[in-house]
Scaffold this motif. Structure first.
Motif, PDB file in Angstrom:
ATOM      1  N   ASP A 127     -21.326  40.803  -0.043  1.00 16.26           N
ATOM      2  CA  ASP A 127     -21.881  39.462   0.101  1.00 16.26           C
ATOM      3  C   ASP A 127     -21.619  38.632  -1.157  1.00 16.26           C
ATOM      4  N   ARG A 128     -21.778  39.250  -2.318  1.00 12.06           N
ATOM      5  CA  ARG A 128     -21.494  38.543  -3.577  1.00 12.06           C
ATOM      6  C   ARG A 128     -20.022  38.121  -3.652  1.00 12.06           C
ATOM      7  N   LYS A 131     -19.423  35.015  -1.392  1.00  6.09           N
ATOM      8  CA  LYS A 131     -19.961  33.787  -1.976  1.00  6.09           C
ATOM      9  C   LYS A 131     -19.155  33.353  -3.195  1.00  6.09           C
ATOM     10  N   ALA A 156     -22.207  27.513  -1.733  1.00  6.45           N
ATOM     11  CA  ALA A 156     -21.661  28.701  -1.070  1.00  6.45           C
ATOM     12  C   ALA A 156     -22.771  29.529  -0.435  1.00  6.45           C
ATOM     13  N   LEU A 157     -23.889  29.652  -1.128  1.00  9.17           N
ATOM     14  CA  LEU A 157     -25.018  30.418  -0.586  1.00  9.17           C
ATOM     15  C   LEU A 157     -25.578  29.747   0.667  1.00  9.17           C
ATOM     16  N   THR A 160     -23.048  30.051   3.694  1.00 10.15           N
ATOM     17  CA  THR A 160     -22.999  31.385   4.290  1.00 10.15           C
ATOM     18  C   THR A 160     -24.311  31.741   4.978  1.00 10.15           C
TER      19      THR A 160
END
Length: 204
Positions: A127-128, A131, A156-157, A160
């Motif tokens: 996930d990191r 992003k 970005a967070l 997503t």
């Protein structure tokens, strides 16, 4: 008939692809080592030779699936074109209305990660990376003067999070959100986050 001897990498790849198919069909909780072995016509012992536990197999399968998608994402974002075009291509591909990974697999993974620390660590790492890749191209667009965004990482967070949430709605609840409407929401969010005028929006 001559038996073809596979390399370790080839055998692991086959096992991971079979595990992904079994997880999509049965769910993380129900899938067994025996299911993966049966799908390939091999013994349970062979699966356990490469992955000592079901938990390790599942975590590796999710990483394998995600790394393929990450490679495609980076290909889209690495094109020699304006940052906005690259970002739109990536978001539209990643969206649940696009051609990205099987969302059922990822919803299964998120649910299982709540109780599986190994899988949770894998999911958080991937996930990191997602992003970070989006934030990087957003920052490039800001630097080039294509759009405004004071917080690329935050954007970005939020993007997503919207895409993931829509994926749950579209995958888990048939008819809850029309696909065309979901795509409109994604476009609206991108326009808002980047400070774009409505006329700057690209048509699908």
């Amino acid at each position: 008939m001559t038996r073809v001897r596979l390399s370790v990498a080839q055998r692991r790849g086959d096992l991971l692809r079979a595990a992904i198919e079994q997880i999509e069909a049965r769910g993380v909780a129900a899938v067994r080592i025996a299911d993966v072995a049966s799908a390939l016509g091999v013994s349970n012992a062979l699966v356990l030779y490469h992955f000592s536990t079901k938990e390790q197999l599942v975590a590796a399968a999710f990483r394998h699936a995600a790394e393929g998608d990450l490679a495609h994402l980076r290909k889209l974002l690495g094109r020699r074109s304006p940052a906005l075009r690259r970002l739109r291509s990536a978001v539209r591909w990643y969206a649940p209305t696009g051609q990205a990974k099987g969302w059922r697999l990822w919803i299964e993974g998120w649910a299982a990660a709540l109780r599986d620390p190994v899988l949770r660590e894998v999911a958080q790492d991937l996930d990191r990376q997602w992003k970070a890749a989006l934030a990087e191209v957003i920052a490039e667009g800001v630097a080039a003067g294509e759009f405004r965004c004071p917080d690329p990482a935050g954007t970005a967070l939020r993007l997503t999070a919207l895409l993931d949430g829509l994926a749950v709605q579209l995958t888990s609840y048939a008819g809850a959100v029309p696909r065309a409407r979901a795509q409109e929401w994604v476009e609206e969010a991108l326009t808002r986050e980047l400070g774009l005028a409505e006329e700057a929006r690209l048509t699908p």
